[in-house]
Design a protein around this motif. Sequence first.
Motif, PDB file in Angstrom:
ATOM      1  N   LEU A 257       0.806  -1.221   0.000  1.00 52.42           N
ATOM      2  CA  LEU A 257       0.000   0.000   0.000  1.00 52.42           C
ATOM      3  C   LEU A 257       0.837   1.268   0.000  1.00 52.42           C
ATOM      4  O   LEU A 257       0.409   2.296  -0.548  1.00 52.42           O
ATOM      5  N   THR A 258       2.024   1.222   0.629  1.00 45.68           N
ATOM      6  CA  THR A 258       2.853   2.421   0.705  1.00 45.68           C
ATOM      7  C   THR A 258       4.292   2.092   0.314  1.00 45.68           C
ATOM      8  O   THR A 258       4.803   1.019   0.666  1.00 45.68           O
ATOM      9  N   PRO A 259       4.967   2.979  -0.385  1.00 45.50           N
ATOM     10  CA  PRO A 259       6.385   2.759  -0.714  1.00 45.50           C
ATOM     11  C   PRO A 259       7.232   2.686   0.560  1.00 45.50           C
ATOM     12  O   PRO A 259       6.854   3.238   1.603  1.00 45.50           O
ATOM     13  N   GLY A 260       8.362   2.005   0.460  1.00 47.80           N
ATOM     14  CA  GLY A 260       9.270   1.903   1.599  1.00 47.80           C
ATOM     15  C   GLY A 260       9.128   0.607   2.372  1.00 47.80           C
ATOM     16  O   GLY A 260       9.958   0.310   3.236  1.00 47.80           O
ATOM     17  N   CYS A 261       8.071  -0.157   2.103  1.00 50.78           N
ATOM     18  CA  CYS A 261       7.915  -1.456   2.759  1.00 50.78           C
ATOM     19  C   CYS A 261       8.961  -2.432   2.212  1.00 50.78           C
ATOM     20  O   CYS A 261       9.458  -2.275   1.090  1.00 50.78           O
ATOM     21  N   VAL A 262       9.272  -3.434   3.009  1.00 56.12           N
ATOM     22  CA  VAL A 262      10.201  -4.473   2.580  1.00 56.12           C
ATOM     23  C   VAL A 262       9.430  -5.773   2.387  1.00 56.12           C
ATOM     24  O   VAL A 262       8.657  -6.191   3.257  1.00 56.12           O
ATOM     25  N   LEU A 263       9.624  -6.392   1.240  1.00 58.74           N
ATOM     26  CA  LEU A 263       9.024  -7.691   0.941  1.00 58.74           C
ATOM     27  C   LEU A 263      10.113  -8.740   1.145  1.00 58.74           C
ATOM     28  O   LEU A 263      11.137  -8.716   0.463  1.00 58.74           O
ATOM     29  N   ARG A 264       9.888  -9.633   2.104  1.00 63.22           N
ATOM     30  CA  ARG A 264      10.913 -10.611   2.476  1.00 63.22           C
ATOM     31  C   ARG A 264      10.372 -12.023   2.266  1.00 63.22           C
ATOM     32  O   ARG A 264       9.224 -12.301   2.592  1.00 63.22           O
TER      33      ARG A 264
END
Length: 323
Positions: free
Chosen positions: A214-221
């Motif tokens: 939903l928002t930039p800056g998240c980390v997908l791990r």
Amino acid sequence: MSGRVGDLSAKQAEALAKFRENIQDILPLLPTQEDYYILKWLRARCFDLQKSEAMLRKLGRRIETIMMIYDFEGLGLKHLWKPGVDVYGELLSMFEENFPESLKGLFVIKAPRLFPVAYNLVKHLLSEDTRKKIVILGADWKEELLKHIDPSELPVEYGGTLTDPDGDPKCKSKLNYGGEVPKSYYVRDQLKQQYDHSVVVNRGSSQQVEYEILTPGCVLRWQFMSDGADIGFGVFLKTKNGERQHASEMKEVLASQRYNAHMVPEDGSITCSEAGIYVLRFDNTYSYLYSKKISYTVEVLLPDKNKEEQILQLKEGTGSQSA
């Protein structure tokens, strides 16, 4: 004689009595006045009274709180490896449960944009009082540290005057700097991982797993392993929501390649620079004979908004920020 309680020679017993007499002025300040504690200082200097007293007066004072500096230079996605974060979380919990109110202050320096995500992973382990003691410093961190720490106690590397005897400004004889863990320390080659999901990728086909950011800056791990043979893997961003897209129709975020995840579990992460539907694609189109069972765990790591705003303000030069 060992020099321990109940195993003292006449000379050692005499030295203990004399030592107690010499340090009467600081005895009340020590953690304990019992013989077992006092004897440690004598044994450390072979019952030399003068050397033992000098050592005790320098190091034996009661310490109620500590000041910590966290240098986050070089913090990257590799440091968000889940087993490593879990271990660090256990250490934080041990500190909180066994040493209450021992932290006077914690200064964070050189915090990168990824710091709010890393902080969000562990903040639930910290009490509210501890969180309030965390201060993020900006570009003037050396000057700020000197407002709280005596220059003689702070290495030159961090703005103080302390050096090693050989002049090393990093004081490596006093501080243990991090780095790669030597393989000689390894207990085993890999950790046994519990996965949240599993899927069978049929021969000559692929399987897509979607996650909405939903928002930039998240980390997908992610972490995954395959059963029996290798598997292709890549990450894509959908260009059209609400319908399935082929890999060629999506924006490539992480190029597809084959991984020997049947031999060593694969893990990785990306910072999502834009909002949208991210697709993790397990590719078995190259295999005409074998289906592959994939076990995997995927997490979306959110940044701590408060810390994110603080770092943005520091980048703009508005000074230090408290938690």
